[in-house]
Motif scaffolding. Structure first.
Motif, PDB file in Angstrom:
ATOM      1  N   VAL A  13       0.452 -15.655  -5.470  1.00 53.17           N
ATOM      2  CA  VAL A  13      -1.002 -15.487  -5.326  1.00 53.17           C
ATOM      3  C   VAL A  13      -1.258 -14.574  -4.134  1.00 53.17           C
ATOM      4  N   THR A  14      -2.061 -13.540  -4.354  1.00 48.69           N
ATOM      5  CA  THR A  14      -2.333 -12.610  -3.262  1.00 48.69           C
ATOM      6  C   THR A  14      -3.756 -12.078  -3.342  1.00 48.69           C
ATOM      7  N   THR A  15      -4.262 -11.601  -2.194  1.00 48.41           N
ATOM      8  CA  THR A  15      -5.503 -10.834  -2.192  1.00 48.41           C
ATOM      9  C   THR A  15      -5.273  -9.593  -1.343  1.00 48.41           C
ATOM     10  N   ALA A  16      -6.002  -8.529  -1.684  1.00 45.97           N
ATOM     11  CA  ALA A  16      -5.820  -7.255  -0.977  1.00 45.97           C
ATOM     12  C   ALA A  16      -7.171  -6.699  -0.546  1.00 45.97           C
ATOM     13  N   GLY A  17      -7.184  -6.064   0.647  1.00 45.69           N
ATOM     14  CA  GLY A  17      -8.403  -5.433   1.121  1.00 45.69           C
ATOM     15  C   GLY A  17      -8.782  -4.243   0.266  1.00 45.69           C
ATOM     16  N   GLY A  18      -7.775  -3.468  -0.130  1.00 50.24           N
ATOM     17  CA  GLY A  18      -8.000  -2.310  -0.999  1.00 50.24           C
ATOM     18  C   GLY A  18      -7.338  -2.528  -2.339  1.00 50.24           C
ATOM     19  N   LYS A  19      -6.722  -1.474  -2.851  1.00 52.50           N
ATOM     20  CA  LYS A  19      -6.025  -1.573  -4.139  1.00 52.50           C
ATOM     21  C   LYS A  19      -4.683  -2.270  -3.904  1.00 52.50           C
ATOM     22  N   PHE A  20      -4.367  -3.257  -4.725  1.00 56.06           N
ATOM     23  CA  PHE A  20      -3.097  -3.970  -4.590  1.00 56.06           C
ATOM     24  C   PHE A  20      -1.961  -3.125  -5.164  1.00 56.06           C
ATOM     25  N   ILE A  21      -0.876  -3.018  -4.415  1.00 52.44           N
ATOM     26  CA  ILE A  21       0.307  -2.270  -4.883  1.00 52.44           C
ATOM     27  C   ILE A  21       1.473  -3.257  -4.960  1.00 52.44           C
ATOM     28  N   PRO A  22       1.993  -3.512  -6.147  1.00 55.74           N
ATOM     29  CA  PRO A  22       3.001  -4.571  -6.290  1.00 55.74           C
ATOM     30  C   PRO A  22       4.408  -4.203  -5.819  1.00 55.74           C
ATOM     31  N   ASP A  23       4.692  -2.918  -5.609  1.00 50.94           N
ATOM     32  CA  ASP A  23       6.076  -2.452  -5.379  1.00 50.94           C
ATOM     33  C   ASP A  23       6.882  -3.299  -4.396  1.00 50.94           C
ATOM     34  N   PHE A  24       6.356  -3.495  -3.193  1.00 59.49           N
ATOM     35  CA  PHE A  24       7.123  -4.185  -2.145  1.00 59.49           C
ATOM     36  C   PHE A  24       6.560  -5.575  -1.851  1.00 59.49           C
ATOM     37  N   SER A  25       5.765  -6.082  -2.769  1.00 59.90           N
ATOM     38  CA  SER A  25       5.199  -7.418  -2.593  1.00 59.90           C
ATOM     39  C   SER A  25       5.598  -8.253  -3.812  1.00 59.90           C
ATOM     40  N   TYR A  26       4.735  -8.268  -4.823  1.00 53.76           N
ATOM     41  CA  TYR A  26       5.025  -9.081  -6.007  1.00 53.76           C
ATOM     42  C   TYR A  26       6.325  -8.669  -6.699  1.00 53.76           C
ATOM     43  N   ASN A  27       6.556  -7.371  -6.821  1.00 51.87           N
ATOM     44  CA  ASN A  27       7.750  -6.936  -7.568  1.00 51.87           C
ATOM     45  C   ASN A  27       9.047  -7.381  -6.898  1.00 51.87           C
ATOM     46  N   TYR A  28       9.042  -7.412  -5.587  1.00 55.30           N
ATOM     47  CA  TYR A  28      10.227  -7.894  -4.851  1.00 55.30           C
ATOM     48  C   TYR A  28      10.431  -9.395  -5.102  1.00 55.30           C
ATOM     49  N   ILE A  29       9.328 -10.152  -4.983  1.00 48.14           N
ATOM     50  CA  ILE A  29       9.421 -11.609  -5.195  1.00 48.14           C
ATOM     51  C   ILE A  29       9.881 -11.891  -6.634  1.00 48.14           C
ATOM     52  N   LYS A  30       9.305 -11.171  -7.577  1.00 52.43           N
ATOM     53  CA  LYS A  30       9.673 -11.358  -8.995  1.00 52.43           C
ATOM     54  C   LYS A  30      11.165 -11.063  -9.204  1.00 52.43           C
ATOM     55  N   ALA A  31      11.628  -9.971  -8.593  1.00 47.77           N
ATOM     56  CA  ALA A  31      13.028  -9.576  -8.770  1.00 47.77           C
ATOM     57  C   ALA A  31      13.985 -10.640  -8.233  1.00 47.77           C
ATOM     58  N   ILE A  32      13.751 -11.131  -7.015  1.00 44.73           N
ATOM     59  CA  ILE A  32      14.711 -12.125  -6.500  1.00 44.73           C
ATOM     60  C   ILE A  32      14.540 -13.474  -7.191  1.00 44.73           C
ATOM     61  N   ALA A  33      13.282 -13.814  -7.554  1.00 42.22           N
ATOM     62  CA  ALA A  33      13.069 -15.116  -8.213  1.00 42.22           C
ATOM     63  C   ALA A  33      13.818 -15.158  -9.547  1.00 42.22           C
ATOM     64  N   GLU A  34      13.630 -14.101 -10.344  1.00 43.02           N
ATOM     65  CA  GLU A  34      14.204 -14.110 -11.691  1.00 43.02           C
ATOM     66  C   GLU A  34      15.686 -13.713 -11.700  1.00 43.02           C
ATOM     67  N   ASN A  35      16.041 -12.710 -10.910  1.00 38.89           N
ATOM     68  CA  ASN A  35      17.423 -12.195 -10.966  1.00 38.89           C
ATOM     69  C   ASN A  35      18.404 -12.959 -10.085  1.00 38.89           C
ATOM     70  N   CYS A  36      17.904 -13.547  -9.002  1.00 38.60           N
ATOM     71  CA  CYS A  36      18.828 -14.206  -8.046  1.00 38.60           C
ATOM     72  C   CYS A  36      18.673 -15.723  -8.025  1.00 38.60           C
TER      73      CYS A  36
END
Ligand code: FMN
Length: 189
Positions: free
Chosen positions: A125-148
């Protein structure tokens, strides 16, 4: 039991508000409020002790309590505001502490991580002041959660543009919360 990992530092955090609306739908939870925990980056001494313990297969030390808690959770909800294109460093320090090989993950003979966590889902769950960019936030969490960690499904719940002139942050946030309640289950936006 759901483990709620709260990395929201700000008083009246909007990310925490959104996360609690998600948790209202998901059910009973136990909260780990990271700002109140004495979680530190791994130091030379701690790392050496940890490496020796893990090599000996001893995971009973209290330093592994967060890793065991994470590995045993049935579901996981992480709240983290969008900071500097990512998330608060406190959350990264937490991940550094829980990522103990032999508790949350192990390696197969080809060097690939095999998840050892019980949770079937992780909701970020996240909120952003401007446009949310998933690259180094959600995508990182998703990658380690699912792959590791072996967590099968990762969801993103997000409200963005909350601090931009001409946008009504409160209305956007409330709209996202109302959207959750209109859904019988949490859906990826
Ligand atoms: C230290 C810090 C860094 C931030 N970095 C970004 C950023 O890179 N991009 C952005 O869109 N908003 C950024 N923001 C704005 C927050 O994402 C936004 O205000 C968010 O809703 C804060 O959530 P909270 O109310 O849970 O603290 C930043 C805010 C802070 C305090």
């Amino acid at each position: 039991m759901i483990l709620y990992i709260n990395s929201c530092v700000r008083v009246n955090s909007r990310t925490d508000r959104l996360a609690r609306a998600v948790l209202d739908i998901m059910g009973e939870y136990s909260e780990l409020y990271l700002p109140d925990e004495n979680i530190k980056p791994l130091s030379r001494d701690v790392l050496e002790r940890r490496t020796n313990l893990l090599a000996a297969g001893d995971t009973t030390d209290t330093m592994f309590r967060y890793a065991h808690q994470f590995a045993n959770a049935e579901s996981i909800v992480i709240s983290a505001p969008f900071w500097d294109g990512s998330f608060p460093s406190l959350l990264k320090v937490y991940i550094e502490n829980i990522y103990a090989v032999g508790i949350v993950s192990r390696y197969d003979e080809n060097g690939n991580p095999i998840g050892m966590c019980r949770a079937n889902e992780l909701v970020y769950v996240t909120t952003a002041g401007g446009k949310f960019i998933p690259d180094f936030s959600y995508n990182y969490i998703k990658a380690i959660a699912e792959n590791c960690f072996g967590i099968k499904k990762t969801w993103l719940i997000m409200a963005e543009m909350l601090d931009i002139d001409g946008f009504d942050g409160e209305k956007i946030l409330q709209g996202t919360i109302n959207g959750l309640y209109h859904s019988s289950r949490i859906v990826e936006p």
